[in-house]
Structures are given as C-alpha cells and as structure tokens.
Design a protein around this motif. Structure first.
Motif, short mmCIF file in Angstrom:
data_model
loop_
_atom_site.label_atom_id
_atom_site.label_comp_id
_atom_site.label_asym_id
_atom_site.label_seq_id
_atom_site.Cartn_x
_atom_site.Cartn_y
_atom_site.Cartn_z
N UNK A 11 -8.68 -11.19 44.71
CA UNK A 11 -7.24 -11.69 44.29
C UNK A 11 -7.12 -12.44 42.86
N UNK A 12 -6.24 -11.95 41.98
CA UNK A 12 -5.89 -12.81 41.08
C UNK A 12 -4.40 -13.03 41.15
N UNK A 13 -4.06 -14.34 40.83
CA UNK A 13 -2.70 -14.92 41.01
C UNK A 13 -2.17 -15.03 39.70
N UNK A 14 -0.87 -14.34 39.25
CA UNK A 14 -0.23 -14.48 38.11
C UNK A 14 1.08 -15.24 38.09
N UNK A 31 -5.88 -26.74 35.45
CA UNK A 31 -4.70 -27.42 35.16
C UNK A 31 -3.67 -26.55 35.39
N UNK A 32 -3.63 -25.13 35.79
CA UNK A 32 -2.56 -24.40 36.44
C UNK A 32 -2.22 -25.03 37.77
N UNK A 33 -3.11 -25.37 38.51
CA UNK A 33 -2.83 -25.52 39.86
C UNK A 33 -2.20 -26.92 39.97
N UNK A 83 -2.29 -19.27 32.91
CA UNK A 83 -1.24 -18.87 33.87
C UNK A 83 -2.14 -17.80 34.89
N UNK A 84 -3.13 -17.79 34.97
CA UNK A 84 -4.01 -16.84 35.73
C UNK A 84 -4.82 -17.37 36.43
N UNK A 85 -5.08 -17.33 37.91
CA UNK A 85 -5.90 -18.09 38.74
C UNK A 85 -6.61 -17.18 39.80
N UNK A 86 -7.88 -17.45 40.01
CA UNK A 86 -8.45 -16.66 41.15
C UNK A 86 -7.70 -16.92 42.62
N UNK A 87 -7.86 -15.98 43.55
CA UNK A 87 -7.67 -16.35 44.88
C UNK A 87 -8.76 -16.16 45.81
N UNK A 88 -8.80 -15.22 46.62
CA UNK A 88 -9.85 -14.98 47.61
C UNK A 88 -10.65 -13.98 46.76
N UNK A 89 -11.81 -14.20 46.68
CA UNK A 89 -12.67 -13.20 45.53
C UNK A 89 -14.28 -13.19 46.23
N UNK A 90 -14.98 -12.32 45.53
CA UNK A 90 -16.18 -12.37 45.43
C UNK A 90 -16.79 -11.56 43.81
N UNK A 91 -17.71 -12.38 43.27
CA UNK A 91 -17.90 -12.25 42.09
C UNK A 91 -19.38 -12.02 41.64
N UNK A 92 -19.95 -11.43 40.99
CA UNK A 92 -21.22 -11.03 40.54
C UNK A 92 -21.45 -10.86 39.07
#
Length: 286
Positions: free
Chosen positions: A54-57, A210-212, A29-38
């Motif tokens: 962003x994190x969408x819950x 699977x969430x989306x 039930x947690x998914x990324x939105x706009x992000x930069x990850x390293x």
C-alpha cells in the motif's frame, strides 16, 4: 449567557489541520501502508528493487475529508454561572446559523485554494474530478517499474513496483511524473569511491515521519493511530537488503546474516519499536 461553539472549534481545528496538510503536500504527502520491499545490490553495481503493498496519498484523502461535515450543526450552549449544558434559545440558534452562512464564502475560497494546490502537486490532475485517483493510477502505470497500481479508496493505493538498473547514478523511490516528493521510501546515493549509501527515510518511526505527525495533529505521538484520517493505513512491513558486496555499515538489530545471495539485512517496519530509518553503506567492486 455564553455559547461555546464547540462544533465550530472542531471544524476550525480541522481547517487548520487541512491548511497544515496542504503546506506539507509538496514535502511529504506520500507514506507506506502494509508492504513488503526488497533491494538486492550486486558488487558490480547492478541492483533490483521491489515494493509490493500500500501507498497512501494525502492529496486525495484530504480532499475527501474536506468535503465532509459541511452542513450546519448547532453548537452546544452553556450556562454562564455553572458551565452546564443547556438548550440553546431560538435567538442563539438563529445567530449561529447566520454566522455559519456568512462563513460560506470563506469555506468555498478555502476549498478552491486547497484544490488548486492539490492540482499543482498532482501534476495537473483536478482533485475535484471523481475519477482523479484512477487517472493518477493510470499515469503511474505508464511509468517504468509500476507494474500495477489500483486505487482502493480515499487516497489508498495498492501497488506492485519492480525495477532493475546499475548504480552509476542515484536512485529514489517513489518517483511520480510531475509530482515532487521529498519523503522518499528509498534512496541510493552512488559515490565516486565506489560506495553506495542506502537510506529508507519513510520506513522509520514517528520521529522521522512528519506526515503522520501533522496529519494526526500530534507532536511525536504514536504513528500507529489513524483516527483523524480513517483511510490512513498503519505502516507495517518488512524491508530486506541482500548483497554480495562488502557491507561497511548498517543499523539492523542483528547485523548481516548469511544468505544464498551473499549477506542479508532485514528491518521490521511499523509499530512503537520502529525508530531509526533503515541505513546501510555498501562497498562495490569497480
């Protein structure tokens, strides 16, 4: 004369969707939105991981959506012979309203059940509390690595996360106190032979999301759509892995590139071109 309850059908579909989402809350039930990850991994096992964006819950957004459209709205009536729309009679409207009112108990029970499920998934935070998202954000800010967490509305959080450590153990992000999440953004599995496998399941395309698929009511549909949950962000970002260790395997399009930190691998995340979730296998020196 036939009355086709189109509004009820839509609501029933939404209720079924909500039930499906409730069943998925504990899994993904947690998914990324706009992000930069390293991610930086040194050959001696030290690593640094960052996630900004962003994190969408779904738990908060699903509750927000469940409270909408609970007022009675007459269904469309049709002629039996031509299937053309027509005005509903007073008797038909009265029956529709009666049926709607009789279903109130079921609707209330469903809302309570979903709220109880969400409360369990949120570590005891009451999702009916208007301050629940902020309380959850405050809880995250107490954890190591969560430098800042801001609720932007309807389940969308803006986060600044960074952590350092040494790979004598497995690592996963995000981890949230008292919350189970089996759809991690990043996983690092440390093996006895000195290799480390990196997987980023949530940074994959629709086939691994699977969430989306469930939230949008689509099989393997386009994960870029967000019409059914208006605040569900389009996943869009970059994930960069740098290392001075030996790279045994990876699934970047261009392969490892020279970098001041050693070698760099970068994945563009989001859009129809994103299919396989990022993966790499690194050999440490111990």
């Amino acid at each position: 004369m036939t009355t086709l309850p189109t509004t009820w059908i839509r609501r029933a579909g939404a209720a079924l969707l909500a039930c499906g989402l409730a069943a998925l809350l504990s899994a993904c039930f947690i998914t990324p939105g706009k992000f930069v990850s390293t991610l930086d991994i040194r050959k001696d096992g030290h690593f640094t991981y960052t996630y900004k964006g962003e994190i969408f819950m779904l738990a908060f957004a699903a509750l927000d959506e469940a409270d909408k459209d609970e007022e009675f709205t007459p269904s469309t009536c049709y002629n039996d012979d031509s299937s053309e729309e027509r005005d509903c009679s007073k008797q038909e409207l009265a029956q529709q309203r009666k049926d709607w009112d009789e279903a109130a108990t079921d609707r209330a029970a469903r809302r309570k059940r979903e709220a109880d499920e969400m409360r369990a998934f949120l570590g005891g935070i009451d999702p009916n509390d208007p301050q629940a998202p902020e309380k959850f954000a405050e809880k995250l800010r107490r954890q190591t690595g969560w430098n800042n967490v801001v609720h932007k509305g309807a389940g969308l959080f803006d986060v600044d996360y960074s952590v350092q450590g040494k790979l004598t153990y497995d690592f996963a992000f995000p981890t949230m106190e008292q919350v189970t999440n089996s759809n991690p953004f990043l996983q690092l599995a440390s093996r006895k032979d000195g290799t480390v496998r990196m997987d980023a399941p949530a940074f994959g395309g629709s086939a691994s999301d699977p969430l989306r698929m469930a939230a949008l009511g689509k099989g393997l549909g386009d994960s870029s759509s967000s019409d059914d949950l208006p605040n569900m962000p389009k996943m869009s970002g970059t994930f960069t892995l740098t290392t001075d260790a030996t790279i045994l395997s990876n699934n970047t399009d261009d392969g490892p590139q020279a970098d001041p930190a050693g070698k760099k691998m970068q994945w563009a995340v989001g859009g129809a071109e994103t299919r396989a979730a990022p993966m790499a296998l690194i050999q440490l020196q111990r």
